[in-house]
Enzyme design. Structure first.
Site: not given
Ligand code: DX5
Ligand code: ZN
Length: 223
Positions: A14, A39, A41, A43, A72, A74, A143, A181
């Site tokens: 990540s 990966h 992330d 957010m 991913h 979020m 998660m 994850d």
């Protein structure tokens, strides 16, 4: 069913734990170290209490690596941003069922764009939430921490859920990756793999290691 011992373990470092002042070098180094996916992330400070980076960062890095971009999301509402990440170079897009009103439609949209579609299950989200969309799912991401931050402790409460999802996925008529994850280290990776995971997402234990290749090999099973 493939014997657990012979299952290929996919490692997806990540980027959240990388040095943000040297992203291009970090991505090249992790590719050279044997990572399978990168990966990413995303957010928004709303769906999760932290802000990371957006599609412009993906687009800037896309030309510097051949690694599949495992995105991913979020963010909520998620649907209005799917195309931005598809256009920026995402290969996989995973989203939380709580981030939009129509999970099935969101997955259809990602698949229609020719990308792999994933569903992310928060620690309190039931595995059954994928049952009626499994035909559209390429990745199930469990998660093992609450989303929003790297460096948290692995929740062993998720191990029976991983095992249940393994059984659901083995009954599917197409390949589905089972990823875990959060809090993945040399200690917790074997627990996740023994429960049935085939894909490990790891930020801190890879990007904060002195030797990325050794850290990846250790997560993969040491040999
Ligand atoms: C948390 C993210 C994770 C995080 C993992 O919301 O989804 O991907 O980067 O970081 P570590 O491996 O440090 O727990
Ligand atoms: Zn993640």
């Amino acid at each position: 069913m493939v014997a657990r011992e012979s299952r290929h373990v996919t490692i997806a470092p990540s980027l959240l734990a990388a040095d943000f002042g040297r992203l291009r070098e970090e991505v090249s180094a992790i590719e050279a170290a044997g990572a399978d996916w990168l990966h990413l992330d995303i957010m928004d400070g709303h769906f999760v209490p932290n802000i990371s980076y957006g599609p412009t960062v993906l687009a800037a890095l896309r030309k510097h690596t051949k690694l599949p971009f495992d995105v991913h999301l979020m963010i909520a509402p998620v649907d209005v941003y799917l195309d931005a990440f598809i256009d920026a170079g995402a290969d996989h897009i995973s989203l939380h069922p709580e981030a939009g009103p129509h999970l099935h439609r969101s997955l259809q949209h990602i698949r229609k764009a020719g990308k792999k579609a994933g569903v992310v299950l928060n620690p309190a989200t039931a595995p059954e939430s994928i049952t009626w969309a499994l035909d559209l799912i390429d990745i199930v991401l469990v998660m093992s921490v609450n989303p929003g931050f790297g460096g948290q402790g692995f929740l062993t409460s998720q191990l029976p859920k991983i095992a249940q999802l393994r059984r659901m996925i083995d009954a599917a008529d197409h390949p589905v990756a089972l990823a875990v994850d959060g809090g993945i280290t040399a200690v917790t990776a074997p627990l996740a793999l023994a429960a049935g995971a085939d894909t490990l997402i790891a930020g801190t234990s890879v990007f904060r290691a002195a030797d990325y290749a050794a850290a990846i090999a250790e997560l993969r099973g040491g040999a």
